[in-house]
Design an enzyme around this catalytic site. Sequence first.
Site, short mmCIF file in Angstrom:
data_model
loop_
_atom_site.label_atom_id
_atom_site.label_comp_id
_atom_site.label_asym_id
_atom_site.label_seq_id
_atom_site.Cartn_x
_atom_site.Cartn_y
_atom_site.Cartn_z
N ASN A 200 0.83 -1.22 0.00
CA ASN A 200 0.00 0.00 0.00
C ASN A 200 0.86 1.27 0.00
OD1 ASN A 200 0.83 -0.58 2.62
ND2 ASN A 200 -0.93 0.40 3.55
N LYS A 223 11.76 -8.47 0.66
CA LYS A 223 10.67 -9.23 0.02
C LYS A 223 9.48 -8.27 -0.06
CE LYS A 223 7.15 -11.30 0.50
NZ LYS A 223 5.85 -11.03 -0.19
N PRO A 224 9.28 -7.66 -1.24
CA PRO A 224 8.14 -6.75 -1.37
C PRO A 224 6.85 -7.51 -1.67
CG PRO A 224 9.39 -6.82 -3.41
CD PRO A 224 10.07 -7.78 -2.47
N ALA A 225 5.75 -6.79 -1.65
CA ALA A 225 4.47 -7.41 -2.02
C ALA A 225 4.48 -7.71 -3.51
CB ALA A 225 3.34 -6.45 -1.70
N GLY A 279 2.79 -5.17 7.74
CA GLY A 279 1.69 -5.96 7.21
C GLY A 279 0.64 -6.20 8.28
N SER A 280 -0.07 -7.31 8.14
CA SER A 280 -1.22 -7.55 9.03
C SER A 280 -0.80 -7.97 10.44
CB SER A 280 -2.11 -8.63 8.43
OG SER A 280 -1.46 -9.88 8.55
N GLU A 301 5.48 -3.41 12.09
CA GLU A 301 4.59 -2.27 11.84
C GLU A 301 3.31 -2.86 11.26
OE1 GLU A 301 2.55 0.25 9.94
OE2 GLU A 301 4.27 0.65 8.63
N GLU A 444 -9.73 -3.94 11.80
CA GLU A 444 -9.26 -3.10 10.69
C GLU A 444 -9.94 -3.58 9.40
OE1 GLU A 444 -5.17 -3.76 9.42
OE2 GLU A 444 -4.97 -1.63 9.02
C1 UN1 Z 1 1.43 2.99 6.17
O1 UN1 Z 1 0.24 3.06 5.93
O2 UN1 Z 1 1.99 1.88 6.33
O3 UN1 Z 1 1.18 8.69 7.62
C2 UN1 Z 1 2.35 4.14 6.23
C3 UN1 Z 1 0.93 8.20 6.51
C4 UN1 Z 1 2.07 7.89 5.59
C5 UN1 Z 1 2.66 6.57 5.91
C6 UN1 Z 1 1.68 5.46 6.11
N1 UN1 Z 1 3.06 8.93 5.67
O4 UN1 Z 1 -0.21 7.95 6.16
#
Ligand code: UN1
EC number: 1.2.1.3
Length: 572
Positions: A200, A223-225, A279-280, A301, A444
């Site tokens: 995203n 490893k990207p999406a 990710g999730s 995160e 979420e």
């Molecule tokens: C994210 O959704 O993983 O504050 C990051 C924000 C962006 C970063 C979001 N600067 O929405």
Amino acid sequence: MLEVLYRERNTVYGGGNESAAGPASRPWTTHQQEWGAQVEATTCGSVIGSPEETGGSTGSSAPRGEYGQYLSRNPAELDDVVARVQLDGPDTFLAAARRAKQAQREWSRVPAPVRGRVVAGFGRLVEANKQALAGLVTREIGKPYTEALGEVQEIIDTCDYFVGEGRRLYGQTVPSEMPDKQLFTFRAPVGVAAVITAGNFPVAVPSWYLAPALVCGNAVVWKPAEYAAATARALAELAWRAGVPAGALNLVYAEGQPTFEGLRAALEDGAVDKVGFTGSSDVGRDIGELCGRHLQTPCLELGGKNPMVVAADAELDLAVEGALFSGWGTGGQRCTSLGNLIVHRDVHDEFVSRLDTALREATIGNPTQDVLYGPMLDRKFADGFESFLEEIAPHHRVLGSESTGRITDSNPRKGFRGDHSTGLYYHPVLVDGLRTEDTLFRRETFGPIVGVTTFETLEEAIELGNMPGYGLSAAVYTTDPGTAFRFREGIGAGMVSANNSTSGAEAHLPFGGNGRSGNGSRLSGMWVIDQFTRWQSLNWDFSGKLQKAQMDVGAVEPQLDYRLPTELRGHR
Ligand code: UN1
């Protein structure tokens, strides 16, 4: 490699060979009218070492891709295949980690200020390719172009910050408890960082890991999406061309389960020292568990159910604007997207009515145009969102559009910009009358849906904000500083905004969450340095004898039975 960096510091990676054309080198996105499917699909394969080592500019040499091919499609134009992604398995992940381990030793010996210069070059190259990269973000995940430009700017800001860190990475000199002895602290790189990211924010969030990890002297397996594969390749290409040496940044394309198995193997092999995952919450929990078994603390995160409290004294139009941007911008597919609106009873009706009007008037559609949001990022997000739409219950009042669900000929959206039939477009949804037991309140939703509930006291609002158990971001709209500070104190989010939306973290503030949103780790700014370095202390004894800490230490005995005499007392 050290020599190469010093002697040929102006030589770009690969000798500036223009024929190694990755997606970023195609100037197809500089003008609005150039948008479109005239650009062929690129082939993306894992890159271990460097594109040359891997074999071919796309890094797609045999025998890779044995886990099948994924077609990364433009979600606004599903016929437009952006990348043919050759998926690999656990062995490739392990091989990449081993290659990184090998490269890391040399990379860590490059002086940090020189590593900083590589990050500087990375930032400048991203800047020079800003429109092309943002265009690719828009094409591959459907993020509106203006937001995509902002996302690319976030990489530039991140690099700008970490260039300086190459000249800081401070340690301390510390006095010893014994004479002729000096203590020091040093920041040592962790080693190999495995970075697994969502799509995203397909380039900004990866840069939050890559820039600090590299400047601190680590090597990376990224490893990207898979649904943002070409965008990832473009970013990696810019990093390599900035001078990130072979093996210090490796790219692996794999699906979730094989990645997890590869990570397990690499941890067992001792080839991964740090995991960064965006990710999730569910996958984050599994990764945390796996890392825990190897006595590692990952940087997690995860998701958010970010509350926005609208107090009775809030400037309602400002709050409506903030809710619109953070709730439905990017189709609600940011970690920082607004989850629940918690509105004071006295202003509820007025606020909801203004927000409903704003949402009905908002333009949704083709992300190359001026729209609030475009399509869902990928089919799997569309499917996930549809399952949340099933949670709408009779006790809810549904607002925001003429309908819910996918925008089609028979389910149209007024004022839609572009052709809805080509992409994964959904109506925006505002759900009033949310109850705390509703799934829509607790989970979420990762889509263009926001619920509203009400409160009377600030304590109640804070409790409602914390109730879903996430803790990434939160916002309060109020004109009373006391309310803002009390909210800050009570809410469990890592990031709090007063009179601004739940989104919009700046590149040099700590970013990360608590509870279901993460394990307390923080990305960005000086805080992420603790993720990518380990403190090492040095005791340097130059006394010429063995001085034993705590034992051979001089002591001064205070006269603890001393009391001030009468003439030095303020009273008898
Ligand atoms: C994210 O959704 O993983 O504050 C990051 C924000 C962006 C970063 C979001 N600067 O929405």
